[in-house]
Design a protein around this motif. Sequence first.
Motif, PDB file in Angstrom:
ATOM      1  N   ILE A   4       0.867  -1.184   0.000  1.00 39.80           N
ATOM      2  CA  ILE A   4       0.000   0.000   0.000  1.00 39.80           C
ATOM      3  C   ILE A   4       0.899   1.228   0.000  1.00 39.80           C
ATOM      4  O   ILE A   4       1.522   1.559   1.014  1.00 39.80           O
ATOM      5  CB  ILE A   4      -0.934   0.032   1.235  1.00 39.80           C
ATOM      6  N   ILE A   5       0.990   1.881  -1.136  1.00 39.64           N
ATOM      7  CA  ILE A   5       1.805   3.098  -1.244  1.00 39.64           C
ATOM      8  C   ILE A   5       0.933   4.275  -0.821  1.00 39.64           C
ATOM      9  O   ILE A   5      -0.085   4.562  -1.467  1.00 39.64           O
ATOM     10  CB  ILE A   5       2.323   3.280  -2.678  1.00 39.64           C
ATOM     11  N   THR A   6       1.314   4.948   0.247  1.00 41.00           N
ATOM     12  CA  THR A   6       0.452   5.941   0.887  1.00 41.00           C
ATOM     13  C   THR A   6       1.098   7.321   0.892  1.00 41.00           C
ATOM     14  O   THR A   6       2.188   7.503   1.458  1.00 41.00           O
ATOM     15  CB  THR A   6       0.149   5.520   2.338  1.00 41.00           C
ATOM     16  N   THR A   7       0.441   8.284   0.256  1.00 44.44           N
ATOM     17  CA  THR A   7       0.917   9.663   0.362  1.00 44.44           C
ATOM     18  C   THR A   7       0.565  10.182   1.755  1.00 44.44           C
ATOM     19  O   THR A   7      -0.541   9.983   2.243  1.00 44.44           O
ATOM     20  CB  THR A   7       0.268  10.552  -0.708  1.00 44.44           C
ATOM     21  N   THR A   8       1.523  10.839   2.387  1.00 40.59           N
ATOM     22  CA  THR A   8       1.354  11.278   3.769  1.00 40.59           C
ATOM     23  C   THR A   8       1.435  12.793   3.850  1.00 40.59           C
ATOM     24  O   THR A   8       2.439  13.385   3.425  1.00 40.59           O
ATOM     25  CB  THR A   8       2.445  10.653   4.661  1.00 40.59           C
ATOM     26  N   ASP A  59       0.100  -6.208   5.593  1.00 44.98           N
ATOM     27  CA  ASP A  59       0.463  -5.548   4.347  1.00 44.98           C
ATOM     28  C   ASP A  59       1.748  -4.747   4.533  1.00 44.98           C
ATOM     29  O   ASP A  59       2.061  -4.288   5.637  1.00 44.98           O
ATOM     30  CB  ASP A  59      -0.643  -4.580   3.902  1.00 44.98           C
ATOM     31  N   GLU A  60       2.475  -4.565   3.438  1.00 49.71           N
ATOM     32  CA  GLU A  60       3.579  -3.612   3.458  1.00 49.71           C
ATOM     33  C   GLU A  60       3.000  -2.223   3.218  1.00 49.71           C
ATOM     34  O   GLU A  60       2.241  -2.013   2.266  1.00 49.71           O
ATOM     35  CB  GLU A  60       4.607  -3.924   2.369  1.00 49.71           C
ATOM     36  N   VAL A  61       3.345  -1.274   4.071  1.00 48.45           N
ATOM     37  CA  VAL A  61       2.874   0.101   3.931  1.00 48.45           C
ATOM     38  C   VAL A  61       4.080   1.002   3.690  1.00 48.45           C
ATOM     39  O   VAL A  61       5.010   1.036   4.496  1.00 48.45           O
ATOM     40  CB  VAL A  61       2.108   0.575   5.188  1.00 48.45           C
ATOM     41  N   VAL A  62       4.063   1.707   2.562  1.00 47.85           N
ATOM     42  CA  VAL A  62       5.129   2.647   2.231  1.00 47.85           C
ATOM     43  C   VAL A  62       4.570   4.053   2.414  1.00 47.85           C
ATOM     44  O   VAL A  62       3.641   4.456   1.709  1.00 47.85           O
ATOM     45  CB  VAL A  62       5.626   2.463   0.785  1.00 47.85           C
ATOM     46  N   LEU A  63       5.116   4.776   3.373  1.00 49.52           N
ATOM     47  CA  LEU A  63       4.642   6.126   3.687  1.00 49.52           C
ATOM     48  C   LEU A  63       5.506   7.142   2.952  1.00 49.52           C
ATOM     49  O   LEU A  63       6.681   7.333   3.281  1.00 49.52           O
ATOM     50  CB  LEU A  63       4.701   6.374   5.189  1.00 49.52           C
ATOM     51  N   GLU A 129       0.485  -7.544  -4.950  1.00 49.72           N
ATOM     52  CA  GLU A 129      -0.579  -6.650  -5.405  1.00 49.72           C
ATOM     53  C   GLU A 129      -0.262  -5.246  -4.898  1.00 49.72           C
ATOM     54  O   GLU A 129       0.163  -5.074  -3.754  1.00 49.72           O
ATOM     55  CB  GLU A 129      -1.927  -7.120  -4.858  1.00 49.72           C
ATOM     56  N   VAL A 130      -0.470  -4.251  -5.750  1.00 53.93           N
ATOM     57  CA  VAL A 130      -0.141  -2.873  -5.376  1.00 53.93           C
ATOM     58  C   VAL A 130      -1.414  -2.032  -5.341  1.00 53.93           C
ATOM     59  O   VAL A 130      -2.256  -2.117  -6.238  1.00 53.93           O
ATOM     60  CB  VAL A 130       0.857  -2.236  -6.361  1.00 53.93           C
ATOM     61  N   ILE A 131      -1.530  -1.222  -4.303  1.00 61.07           N
ATOM     62  CA  ILE A 131      -2.627  -0.259  -4.181  1.00 61.07           C
ATOM     63  C   ILE A 131      -2.011   1.081  -3.808  1.00 61.07           C
ATOM     64  O   ILE A 131      -1.104   1.155  -2.974  1.00 61.07           O
ATOM     65  CB  ILE A 131      -3.648  -0.683  -3.107  1.00 61.07           C
ATOM     66  N   ILE A 132      -2.481   2.149  -4.427  1.00 64.31           N
ATOM     67  CA  ILE A 132      -2.049   3.496  -4.055  1.00 64.31           C
ATOM     68  C   ILE A 132      -3.127   4.127  -3.179  1.00 64.31           C
ATOM     69  O   ILE A 132      -4.300   4.181  -3.570  1.00 64.31           O
ATOM     70  CB  ILE A 132      -1.800   4.369  -5.295  1.00 64.31           C
ATOM     71  N   ASN A 133      -2.747   4.566  -2.014  1.00 61.64           N
ATOM     72  CA  ASN A 133      -3.647   5.289  -1.105  1.00 61.64           C
ATOM     73  C   ASN A 133      -3.313   6.775  -1.241  1.00 61.64           C
ATOM     74  O   ASN A 133      -2.306   7.252  -0.714  1.00 61.64           O
ATOM     75  CB  ASN A 133      -3.428   4.808   0.326  1.00 61.64           C
TER      76      ASN A 133
END
Length: 358
Positions: A4-8, A59-63, A129-133
């Motif tokens: 989960i690629i997350t813009t912070t 999940d892997e979370v990338v902030l 699987e990739v999701i952009i938050n």
Amino acid sequence: MRTIITTTGTSLLTNAERHFKKDKKAITEDELRQFFKQVGAVAATAETNSLLKMAYPDDEVVLLYTTTPEGERCVKEVQRYLEGEKWHNVRQRQLPLEQNEAQFERRGLRELVNILIEEIGKAQREQREVIINATGGFKAEVAYTTMVGMIFQVPVKYIYQFFQQPVTFPALPISWNIDLLIEYESFFEWLDGEPRKELEIDQRLKAVAEWDRQRILQLLLPVDADGDVFLSPAGEILWKRVAQQREVAELLEDSAPSKIAVTDKISSSLDEVKHHYPKGTKAFAQKVAQFEAVEEIVGGYFEPTTMKRVKKVDDDGSIRVLWADNEKATNITIRTTARGQAQTLRFCDRYIRPLLLQ
């Protein structure tokens, strides 16, 4: 495991400022932690609110966070909260999105695009699987993040502060048009190598037809204070898409051999005597017909240029090229058994481009 690629953004400080009724600069780290406990993770930040509704602790979370004091404080506390709740695969990725207005579009947004694409590629190579938050961050960041998701066929999720469930922009089952970048690949490769001056750009595009020249210029930023010209963030996304399709192609099998005999692959429309095609047209077609995956070679309309090049690579395995001599050029469509943009591009790179360079 998903990524989960997350813009912070800085919603944590904004919300805490309202809660404590004091300037965000005066809010301490202890107060931020207490704020999480008092109001709960859903109300504390846009990031934790969205992640709790679209992700799981394994999940892997990338902030992704901006290089500002406020951005660094917020991402630190978001990660601290998640790890305290047993989310063990959380990591930060710094975005060089400076608040310097002059550099924001030229470098900041382009770096955002590159980092997003890099993270997507990394996760996909690891079969995740990739999701952009795209819930957190400022509006321009959200816009370009969504654009990357659409073009790279990654679903983008966003949760409005008053909604209970995220809105999903699904990966669209279509291929985005990258023909212009393929046709003028040498120009974009040259431009991507280092900053280029406006005069160099003008000289390089002088021989390009006006219609195509204007389309290329739409993918470039205006000249900056140093006289340099860069790809726009949108141009960067499309250019990186070309590279990504080539990476994907290396993992694919070769195109299936055609069942059509070599002598039947060349259309009668390529009769040089009847239609006065550029010199060497028939010989080029005969060489192309020898490739097993080729099914049909069809002549097309003429163009006032002397530059041979690939013009179009389609999902259905079709490749359109310009074959030229010193006077004119003709369009030739090559239909192959390749399927999908990546496999067709692979066939084109391996077999068709070398013939055009001879």
